[in-house]
Write a protein that holds these residues in place. Structure first.
Motif, PDB file in Angstrom:
ATOM      1  N   MET A  35       0.895  -1.036   0.176  1.00  0.00           N
ATOM      2  CA  MET A  35       0.071   0.017  -0.007  1.00  0.00           C
ATOM      3  C   MET A  35       0.835   1.288   0.009  1.00  0.00           C
ATOM      4  SD  MET A  35      -2.685   1.127   3.128  1.00  0.00           S
ATOM      5  CE  MET A  35      -3.358   2.768   2.997  1.00  0.00           C
ATOM      6  N   GLU A  92      -2.003   3.185  -4.475  1.00  0.00           N
ATOM      7  CA  GLU A  92      -2.908   2.836  -3.554  1.00  0.00           C
ATOM      8  C   GLU A  92      -3.737   3.795  -2.762  1.00  0.00           C
ATOM      9  OE1 GLU A  92      -0.495  -0.278  -5.373  1.00  0.00           O
ATOM     10  OE2 GLU A  92       0.062   1.117  -3.745  1.00  0.00           O
ATOM     11  N   LEU A 147     -10.590   6.546   3.600  1.00  0.00           N
ATOM     12  CA  LEU A 147     -10.018   5.511   4.874  1.00  0.00           C
ATOM     13  C   LEU A 147     -10.099   6.062   6.071  1.00  0.00           C
ATOM     14  CD1 LEU A 147      -8.915   2.715   5.431  1.00  0.00           C
ATOM     15  CD2 LEU A 147      -6.398   3.670   4.900  1.00  0.00           C
ATOM     16  N   VAL A 247      -8.328   5.727  -0.667  1.00  0.00           N
ATOM     17  CA  VAL A 247      -7.684   4.464  -1.363  1.00  0.00           C
ATOM     18  C   VAL A 247      -8.383   4.232  -2.647  1.00  0.00           C
ATOM     19  CG1 VAL A 247      -6.681   3.502   0.886  1.00  0.00           C
ATOM     20  CG2 VAL A 247      -9.088   2.952  -0.115  1.00  0.00           C
ATOM     21  N   TRP A 251      -8.464  -1.770  -5.758  1.00  0.00           N
ATOM     22  CA  TRP A 251      -7.479  -2.378  -4.870  1.00  0.00           C
ATOM     23  C   TRP A 251      -8.009  -2.776  -3.360  1.00  0.00           C
ATOM     24  CZ3 TRP A 251      -5.802  -0.382  -0.193  1.00  0.00           C
ATOM     25  CH2 TRP A 251      -4.605  -1.162   0.251  1.00  0.00           C
ATOM     26  N   PHE A 252      -8.520  -2.016  -2.990  1.00  0.00           N
ATOM     27  CA  PHE A 252      -9.210  -2.216  -1.496  1.00  0.00           C
ATOM     28  C   PHE A 252     -10.047  -3.592  -1.634  1.00  0.00           C
ATOM     29  CE2 PHE A 252     -11.617  -1.171   2.506  1.00  0.00           C
ATOM     30  CZ  PHE A 252     -10.593  -1.170   3.305  1.00  0.00           C
ATOM     31  N   ASP A 253     -10.957  -3.394  -2.558  1.00  0.00           N
ATOM     32  CA  ASP A 253     -11.893  -4.541  -2.590  1.00  0.00           C
ATOM     33  C   ASP A 253     -11.453  -6.075  -2.975  1.00  0.00           C
ATOM     34  OD1 ASP A 253     -14.065  -2.890  -2.188  1.00  0.00           O
ATOM     35  OD2 ASP A 253     -14.611  -2.649  -4.253  1.00  0.00           O
ATOM     36  N   ARG A 260      -8.446  -6.356   5.169  1.00  0.00           N
ATOM     37  CA  ARG A 260      -9.117  -5.159   4.997  1.00  0.00           C
ATOM     38  C   ARG A 260      -9.118  -4.683   6.590  1.00  0.00           C
ATOM     39  NH1 ARG A 260     -11.863  -7.024   0.514  1.00  0.00           N
ATOM     40  NH2 ARG A 260     -13.469  -7.931   2.014  1.00  0.00           N
TER      41      ARG A 260
END
Length: 337
Positions: A35, A92, A147, A247, A251-253, A260
């Motif tokens: 990240m 990211e 975030l 973010v 990418w986060f999903d 997470r």
């Protein structure tokens, strides 16, 4: 002879197994997630410290599986380049000051409307609140996922060289540093002539006479050494500023539920940690300004009411023109905190 051959084969098998295991072990020890987080603050800033601590906790909680690489002081990208880069996935994550969104997402200016949202107890309630969720929904439509919200300041200082700026009449004719086109409506309403410019350029403008007066956060007045060329300062709870980290949602999903959860939990910890740090930095900044020779006046409730009466409405009216669809709702939710 037979025994020697057997031992040789055994050693060969062990060596082969070790050779095969080494790349597998290296893969297991390498971070599963990277990240990269870009921000504009220098390493000495309180936000830089909070984000560095966030990175360390995420790495520790994930046992090294998540590597948060923080790039301060625009090392990865300039502040204006962060949003498009994160949205398209070039890296990211990034941080932004709420009012830096400007006309791209004008609702983000709601936090910085003069005298609307400056009480510390209300500020503590902001992360996770309905108004925060409202703004996060608008960010999601811009292809980024919020975030964390890092409380940055609620205390502004109006500095001057010739005489203190105490009443609204003291603004008349002053060439003053503004923040942006929206909040500059507050300054023109009391007769000042605002000129928006980046913070690093303000000291030279004040020293050369391009500006008569400055407007900045109290801690920035120390770091930029305003006390060397501005004799007076009036401190007021004029605005609230948050820095938020966002973010790339794709990418986060793709992260595992466990990864997470670690990132979100440590982001929430950073939000909580930042509040007392920011208040402490502001208190120390006022002490240092006085120690360095600046005459500092802290605004009285009556003075604050007079400034608010003159300054708030023009900015709110301009804000609602900029954000006709969601601005009124943002103000309503903020006032409800």
């Amino acid at each position: 002879m037979f025994r020697g051959n057997a031992m040789h084969r055994r050693h060969l098998l062990l060596a082969t197994a070790a050779g095969l295991a080494a790349p597998a072990l290296a893969r297991a020890q390498a971070p599963a997630v990277t990240m990269r987080l870009s921000h504009q603050y220098p390493p000495s800033h309180q936000h830089a410290g909070i984000l560095a601590a966030f990175a360390e906790r995420v790495k520790a909680k994930s046992q090294g599986a998540i590597d948060v690489q923080v790039f301060p002081a625009e090392q990865l990208a300039r502040a204006g380049e962060n949003f498009p880069a994160v949205a398209r996935g070039a890296f990211e994550a990034a941080a932004a000051v709420n009012f830096q969104w400007g006309n791209t997402l004008p609702e983000m200016n709601v936090l910085t409307l003069p005298y609307l949202f400056t009480g510390l107890e209300r500020i503590k309630k902001f992360p996770g609140s309905p108004v925060a969720q409202h703004l996060e929904g608008l960010l999601q439509k811009r292809a980024v996922r919020n975030l964390m919200w890092l409380y940055t300041t609620r205390r502004a200082i109006f500095t001057s060289g010739r005489k203190p700026v105490v009443t609204t009449d003291d603004f008349k004719g002053l060439k003053i540093r503004g923040l942006n086109a929206l909040t500059d409506h507050a300054l023109t309403a009391v007769g000042a002539a605002p000129s928006s410019m980046p913070g690093p350029e303000v000291p030279q403008a004040l020293q050369s006479g391009v500006l008569d007066a400055g407007l900045t956060d109290v801690s920035a007045a120390v770091s930029r050494r305003f006390y060397e060329f501005q004799k007076f300062g009036t401190v007021t709870n004029w605005f609230c500023v948050f820095t938020h980290v966002y973010v790339n949602p794709r990418w986060f999903d793709r992260l595992s539920d466990a990864h997470r959860a670690i990132i979100v939990a440590e982001a929430q910890q950073a939000e909580r940690d930042q509040i007392p740090v920011t208040e402490e930095v502001a208190a120390k900044a006022l002490e240092e300004l006085r120690a360095r020779g600046m005459t500092v006046h802290e605004q009285t409730p009556a003075e604050e009411a007079a400034w608010s009466a003159a300054m708030q409405k023009p900015v709110v009216d301009a804000f609602l023109r900029l954000a006709p669809d969601n601005g009124a709702r943002a103000i309503e939710l903020l006032r409800a905190l």
